[in-house]
Design an enzyme around this catalytic site. Structure first.
Site, PDB file in Angstrom:
ATOM      1  N   ARG A   6       0.844  -1.196   0.000  1.00 17.18           N
ATOM      2  CA  ARG A   6       0.000   0.000   0.000  1.00 17.18           C
ATOM      3  C   ARG A   6       0.879   1.245   0.000  1.00 17.18           C
ATOM      4  NH1 ARG A   6      -1.828   1.161   4.323  1.00 17.18           N
ATOM      5  NH2 ARG A   6      -1.143  -0.560   5.635  1.00 17.18           N
ATOM      6  N   TYR A  16      -1.303  -3.714  -6.834  1.00 21.88           N
ATOM      7  CA  TYR A  16      -1.019  -4.515  -5.633  1.00 21.88           C
ATOM      8  C   TYR A  16      -1.987  -4.280  -4.474  1.00 21.88           C
ATOM      9  CZ  TYR A  16       1.848  -7.494  -2.688  1.00 21.88           C
ATOM     10  OH  TYR A  16       2.293  -8.535  -1.920  1.00 21.88           O
ATOM     11  N   LYS A  48      -9.595  -2.279   1.845  1.00 18.63           N
ATOM     12  CA  LYS A  48      -9.332  -1.083   2.638  1.00 18.63           C
ATOM     13  C   LYS A  48     -10.097   0.130   2.099  1.00 18.63           C
ATOM     14  CE  LYS A  48      -7.111  -3.419   5.487  1.00 18.63           C
ATOM     15  NZ  LYS A  48      -5.763  -3.810   5.529  1.00 18.63           N
ATOM     16  N   HIS A  62     -10.652  -1.816  11.547  1.00 16.87           N
ATOM     17  CA  HIS A  62      -9.552  -2.675  11.083  1.00 16.87           C
ATOM     18  C   HIS A  62      -9.316  -3.760  12.138  1.00 16.87           C
ATOM     19  CE1 HIS A  62      -5.084  -2.803   9.536  1.00 16.87           C
ATOM     20  NE2 HIS A  62      -5.806  -3.751   9.016  1.00 16.87           N
ATOM     21  N   SER A  89      -1.381  -2.983  10.480  1.00 18.87           N
ATOM     22  CA  SER A  89      -0.985  -3.896   9.415  1.00 18.87           C
ATOM     23  C   SER A  89       0.273  -4.677   9.801  1.00 18.87           C
ATOM     24  CB  SER A  89      -0.726  -3.098   8.140  1.00 18.87           C
ATOM     25  OG  SER A  89      -1.895  -2.385   7.790  1.00 18.87           O
ATOM     26  N   ALA A  90       0.229  -5.978   9.528  1.00 19.11           N
ATOM     27  CA  ALA A  90       1.347  -6.887   9.809  1.00 19.11           C
ATOM     28  C   ALA A  90       1.737  -6.896  11.286  1.00 19.11           C
ATOM     29  CB  ALA A  90       2.550  -6.582   8.912  1.00 19.11           C
ATOM     30  N   CYS A  91       0.751  -6.796  12.171  1.00 20.42           N
ATOM     31  CA  CYS A  91       1.002  -6.863  13.609  1.00 20.42           C
ATOM     32  C   CYS A  91       0.254  -8.003  14.279  1.00 20.42           C
ATOM     33  CB  CYS A  91       0.658  -5.533  14.265  1.00 20.42           C
ATOM     34  SG  CYS A  91       1.818  -4.229  13.804  1.00 20.42           S
ATOM     35  N   GLY A  92      -0.224  -8.974  13.500  1.00 18.19           N
ATOM     36  CA  GLY A  92      -0.677 -10.210  14.123  1.00 18.19           C
ATOM     37  C   GLY A  92      -2.161 -10.523  14.108  1.00 18.19           C
ATOM     38  N   ASN A 142      -2.794 -14.100  12.508  1.00 20.37           N
ATOM     39  CA  ASN A 142      -2.284 -15.136  13.418  1.00 20.37           C
ATOM     40  C   ASN A 142      -3.176 -15.300  14.642  1.00 20.37           C
ATOM     41  OD1 ASN A 142       0.658 -16.353  12.804  1.00 20.37           O
ATOM     42  ND2 ASN A 142       0.394 -14.395  11.787  1.00 20.37           N
ATOM     43  N   ASP A 156      -9.293  -9.303   9.286  1.00 21.95           N
ATOM     44  CA  ASP A 156      -8.790  -7.968   8.937  1.00 21.95           C
ATOM     45  C   ASP A 156      -9.789  -6.832   9.172  1.00 21.95           C
ATOM     46  OD1 ASP A 156      -6.441  -6.593   7.917  1.00 21.95           O
ATOM     47  OD2 ASP A 156      -7.584  -6.159   6.105  1.00 21.95           O
ATOM     48  N   SER A 162       5.141 -10.158   1.004  1.00 23.44           N
ATOM     49  CA  SER A 162       4.537 -11.165   0.123  1.00 23.44           C
ATOM     50  C   SER A 162       3.279 -11.686   0.794  1.00 23.44           C
ATOM     51  CB  SER A 162       5.527 -12.290  -0.178  1.00 23.44           C
ATOM     52  OG  SER A 162       6.079 -12.819   1.006  1.00 23.44           O
ATOM     53  N   ARG A 163       2.301 -12.089  -0.015  1.00 23.77           N
ATOM     54  CA  ARG A 163       0.965 -12.365   0.521  1.00 23.77           C
ATOM     55  C   ARG A 163       0.348 -13.616  -0.104  1.00 23.77           C
ATOM     56  NH1 ARG A 163      -1.568  -8.549   4.382  1.00 23.77           N
ATOM     57  NH2 ARG A 163       0.132  -7.079   4.701  1.00 23.77           N
ATOM     58  N   ARG A 180       2.781  -2.967  17.903  1.00 29.27           N
ATOM     59  CA  ARG A 180       4.107  -3.589  17.917  1.00 29.27           C
ATOM     60  C   ARG A 180       5.028  -2.613  18.636  1.00 29.27           C
ATOM     61  NH1 ARG A 180       6.853  -7.322  14.251  1.00 29.27           N
ATOM     62  NH2 ARG A 180       4.903  -7.818  13.178  1.00 29.27           N
TER      63      ARG A 180
HETATM   64  P1  GTP Z   1      -2.256  -7.355   7.769  1.00 25.89           P
HETATM   65  O1  GTP Z   1      -2.743  -8.434   6.869  1.00 25.89           O
HETATM   66  O2  GTP Z   1      -1.208  -6.514   7.144  1.00 25.89           O
HETATM   67  O3  GTP Z   1      -3.362  -6.516   8.319  1.00 25.89           O
HETATM   68  O4  GTP Z   1      -1.452  -8.078   8.978  1.00 25.89           O
HETATM   69  P2  GTP Z   1      -1.940  -8.865  10.288  1.00 25.89           P
HETATM   70  O5  GTP Z   1      -2.267  -7.891  11.355  1.00 25.89           O
HETATM   71  O6  GTP Z   1      -2.980  -9.859   9.932  1.00 25.89           O
HETATM   72  O7  GTP Z   1      -0.596  -9.611  10.750  1.00 25.89           O
HETATM   73  P3  GTP Z   1      -0.190 -11.164  10.663  1.00 25.89           P
HETATM   74  O8  GTP Z   1      -1.002 -12.027  11.580  1.00 25.89           O
HETATM   75  O9  GTP Z   1      -0.146 -11.570   9.245  1.00 25.89           O
HETATM   76  O10 GTP Z   1       1.282 -11.109  11.254  1.00 25.89           O
HETATM   77  C1  GTP Z   1       2.282 -10.269  10.709  1.00 25.89           C
HETATM   78  C2  GTP Z   1       3.649 -10.690  11.158  1.00 25.89           C
HETATM   79  O11 GTP Z   1       3.726 -10.680  12.588  1.00 25.89           O
HETATM   80  C3  GTP Z   1       4.017 -12.101  10.723  1.00 25.89           C
HETATM   81  O12 GTP Z   1       5.353 -12.114  10.307  1.00 25.89           O
HETATM   82  C4  GTP Z   1       3.826 -12.925  11.955  1.00 25.89           C
HETATM   83  O13 GTP Z   1       4.670 -14.048  11.972  1.00 25.89           O
HETATM   84  C5  GTP Z   1       4.150 -11.937  13.073  1.00 25.89           C
HETATM   85  N1  GTP Z   1       3.378 -12.258  14.302  1.00 25.89           N
HETATM   86  C6  GTP Z   1       2.055 -12.511  14.384  1.00 25.89           C
HETATM   87  N2  GTP Z   1       1.691 -12.806  15.654  1.00 25.89           N
HETATM   88  C7  GTP Z   1       2.815 -12.743  16.408  1.00 25.89           C
HETATM   89  C8  GTP Z   1       3.101 -12.952  17.798  1.00 25.89           C
HETATM   90  O14 GTP Z   1       2.223 -13.256  18.608  1.00 25.89           O
HETATM   91  N3  GTP Z   1       4.391 -12.773  18.194  1.00 25.89           N
HETATM   92  C9  GTP Z   1       5.383 -12.436  17.308  1.00 25.89           C
HETATM   93  N4  GTP Z   1       6.614 -12.295  17.778  1.00 25.89           N
HETATM   94  N5  GTP Z   1       5.155 -12.246  15.990  1.00 25.89           N
HETATM   95  C10 GTP Z   1       3.893 -12.393  15.541  1.00 25.89           C
HETATM   96  C1  SPV Z   2      -2.975  -4.125   5.566  1.00 31.67           C
HETATM   97  O1  SPV Z   2      -2.024  -3.483   5.129  1.00 31.67           O
HETATM   98  O2  SPV Z   2      -3.554  -3.837   6.648  1.00 31.67           O
HETATM   99  C2  SPV Z   2      -3.465  -5.306   4.825  1.00 31.67           C
HETATM  100  C3  SPV Z   2      -2.908  -5.545   3.498  1.00 31.67           C
HETATM  101  O3  SPV Z   2      -4.333  -6.007   5.301  1.00 31.67           O
HETATM  102  S1  SPV Z   2      -3.663  -4.559   2.273  1.00 31.67           S
HETATM  103  O4  SPV Z   2      -4.822  -5.295   1.769  1.00 31.67           O
HETATM  104  O5  SPV Z   2      -2.669  -4.355   1.230  1.00 31.67           O
HETATM  105  O6  SPV Z   2      -4.108  -3.307   2.843  1.00 31.67           O
HETATM  106 MN    MN Z   3      -4.901  -5.360   7.419  1.00 29.41          MN
END
Ligand code: GTP
Ligand code: SPV
Ligand code: MN
Length: 635
Positions: free
Chosen positions: A89, A230, A239, A259, A281-284, A287, A308, A400-401, A432
């Protein structure tokens, strides 16, 4: 690879696929205007059928947009490489085009709508010459849900179409919903000019970052996106519509677009709780939503509703009810393995588009940093360049996704398809943070919880273009996604409490606190169940906590650490410490955001901040969690 190559797709070749025009007059008129502007060679009307999916996948392979992976190893899976300058993004190039700059607020980029529209019309003019325009109707939300909404994306990217099919309910379902909305408006003689569906127009142009703009016109229910291919820049249902336009609609109509992941937790005794959690984003989120609890929690079932986005509104029972508007995942791949996220591993084993990971030598399989199994001796990296471990570079792009339908998830909650949604017990805000923020803490009440969310901060990640690892304020994880003034958004949060007799409890979490050597203090992933358990116990009034300046942190006696190897009592103490010096710095940093919101900042939140300042001056009575505060503040 890019998906712009002209292709004679239609008529005879498709056996009729792609030829059925919708009959909604407003929709047809807009499509025809867009055709006249963009001048595509042909127009493909998507119906969402399996036959169409099969046809478009084959077509994408023929065009070189996708590579089919080994159907034995990875059935229904495909590989895609984006342009190298188009991997995330782009917040710098994302605009909220409201009549005044004040409506968009200081946290958004703004341009006057007329000016932006004419600039973009110039770029769209003739942009699809020699290309196919795909008409992609989609429904956000479970069919029949009062929260469900229709969007239509016109795009010249076949990759976008194939992704939208997985992350939204695409095709006839959406057109049927639109028909119902049209009938309701006619029957009830509702006089409204507000478009019944979101209009999204997307062209990749030539993928030149100098001509890349992601523009939202919330008051017109419209999105214009150019120059990217992308993720969140172009999958307009996600989004752009569900959050940026969605948050504007939510504010004017009395609901919430957030979100947030949504999960269902069922105890061995059959007690059910639904939890919403906003992490940047990408903070878990993915998972946490797919988490498998450790052995200690045998009998607990954690199921995913969404990973999400959540749309929520007060129900007649005074609780907050939530749906996941999406039907699939666009998830971060690096770090995904059977230790961290077994449900994701199963989810992506079929029917998945892999974007920007590494391609193994036989071209039938993919690899990424953190995948199960050995590191390959060689492969092609996400750019297509030869890669060996000695290079020391990342073979897969950090952003990468995978794109997968949610039905692949072994932990999918059946409630994900329920029209009325699920009632939320607790809302969690998490960022984070290497320091300052404890593993978990609870706000005192709704207003304090809104303050907690409004002041959260997080290290930036590869999900957005730009620097990684810099702490910035990201209120409610919505900084890049709020479609109007952030101060008004806070006020909307505060107002929502009026419709809630049983508001969710609000918590903060931080999986990412580090020790002095830089190592994470908390193992995370499945072990996050322990935090979830304390949260659920708090909802049930079963667990105690210690009052600190920032909220209630768990008492050691009420937090289950049993069965954790390699985890010390000292770690727990550090994870639940509230350090007054750190929090005074935090207080200062919060001030910058609050000051920028001017008169739009609700007085309640300014007052919360002042109370926090006062509390940080006074050591807690029992002394325990504020030991450091006592030390730091003694003369
Ligand atoms: P978006 O799709 O961007 O919104 O991301 P998201 O919030 O769904 O994050 P996602 O669960 O994909 O995790 C992003 C990164 O954080 C990955 O590399 C995970 O391995 C890492 N991660 C997720 N949960 C944890 C956790 O509990 N501890 C740690 N150390 N890393 C984590
Ligand atoms: C984010 O960045 O919070 C995502 C990936 O979930 S995207 O769909 O590119 O916004
Ligand atoms: Mn997201």
């Amino acid at each position: 690879m890019n998906s712009s190559s002209p292709a004679p797709l239609l008529q005879a070749a498709t056996g009729g696929l792609g030829t059925r025009r919708p009959d909604d007059p407003e929709l047809v008129a807009w499509i025809d205007d867009s055709i006249a502007l963009c001048r595509p060679e042909q127009v493909f009307y998507c119906d969402g059928s399996d036959a169409e999916d099969e046809f478009l996948l084959a077509e994408a392979c023929r065009l070189g947009v996708l590579t089919r992976l080994d159907p034995q190893k990875l059935p229904g899976c495909y590989y895609h490489r984006s342009a190298q300058n188009d991997v995330a993004r782009v917040e710098q190039l994302t605009f909220i085009c409201t009549p005044t700059a004040e409506q968009a607020g200081p946290t958004n980029h703004w341009t006057e709508p007329g000016e932006m529209r004419s600039k973009l019309r110039g770029m769209f003019a003739g942009s699809m010459r020699g290309r196919t325009m795909f008409v992609v109707p989609y429904l956000m939300g479970p069919p029949g849900s009062p929260l469900a909404k229709v969007g239509v994306e016109l795009t010249d990217s076949i990759y976008v179409v194939l992704n939208m099919r997985k992350v939204t309910r695409m095709g006839e379902t959406a057109l049927r919903h639109l028909q119902q909305l049209r009938r309701l408006r006619l029957n009830d003689a509702i006089k409204s000019d507000f478009p019944l569906f979101n209009r999204g127009l997307h062209s990749m142009l030539d993928l030149d970052p100098a001509r890349r703009f992601i523009c939202h016109f919330p008051q017109d229910n419209e999105i214009l996106s150019v120059g990217s291919g992308y993720g969140g820049n172009v999958l307009l249902g996600k989004k752009c519509f569900s959050l940026r336009v969605g948050s504007y609609l939510a504010q004017s109509q009395g609901w919430m677009a957030e979100h947030m992941l949504l999960l269902a937790a069922e105890s061995p005794e059959g007690e059910q709780h639904y939890i919403a959690a906003a992490f940047p984003s990408a903070c878990g989120k993915t998972n946490f939503a797919m988490m498998i609890p450790p052995a200690r929690f045998a009998g607990w079932k954690i199921r995913t509703i969404g990973d999400d986005i959540a749309w929520m509104q007060p129900g007649p029972d005074g609780r907050l009810w939530a749906v996941n508007p999406e039907s699939g995942y666009f998830g971060v791949i690096p770090g995904t393995n059977s230790g961290t996220n077994p449900n994701a591993v199963a989810t992506i084993s079929r029917d998945t588009i892999y974007t920007n990971v590494a391609l193994l030598e036989d071209e039938g399989d993919v690899w990424w940093e953190g995948k199960d199994g050995p590191v390959p001796a060689r492969c092609a990296d996400w750019r297509g360049e030869p890669w060996t471990p000695e290079l020391g570079t990342k073979a897969a792009h950090p952003n990468s996704r995978f794109t997968s339908p949610m039905r692949n998830n072994p932990a999918l909650a059946p409630e994900a398809d329920e029209a009325r949604g699920v009632p939320i017990s607790a809302i969690i805000f998490g960022g984070r943070r290497g320091d300052t923020v404890p593993l978990v803490y609870q706000s005192r009440d709704w207003t304090h919880g809104v303050f907690l969310g409004a002041t959260m901060a997080s290290e930036t990640t590869a999900a957005a273009a730009g620097a990684v690892g810099q702490v910035r304020r990201d209120p409610m994880a919505m900084l890049p996604f709020c479609g109007y003034h952030m101060g008004d958004y806070f006020a909307h949060w505060l107002e929502m409490a009026n419709g809630l007799e049983q508001p969710p409890l609000i918590f903060g979490v931080n999986w990412f606190r580090r020790d002095t050597a830089g190592k994470f203090l908390w193992p995370g992933f499945g072990e996050n169940m322990r935090v979830l358990k304390w949260i659920i116990d708090r909802c049930e009034g079963r667990a105690d906590g210690n009052e600190t300046a920032i909220g209630i942190v768990p008492r050691r006696e009420d937090f289950d650490l049993a069965g954790m190897t390699d985890f010390s009592e000292e770690n727990f103490r550090r994870l639940t410490t509230v350090d007054a010096a750190e929090w005074n710095r935090e207080l200062d940093a919060q001030g910058e955001l609050f000051a920028s919101l001017g008169a739009h900042l609700p007085a309640e939140l300014a007052a919360e901040r002042e109370q926090l300042r006062q509390r940080l001056l006074v050591p807690a009575a029992d002394g325990s969690p504020s030991d450091d505060a006592v030390e730091l503040l003694s003369p």
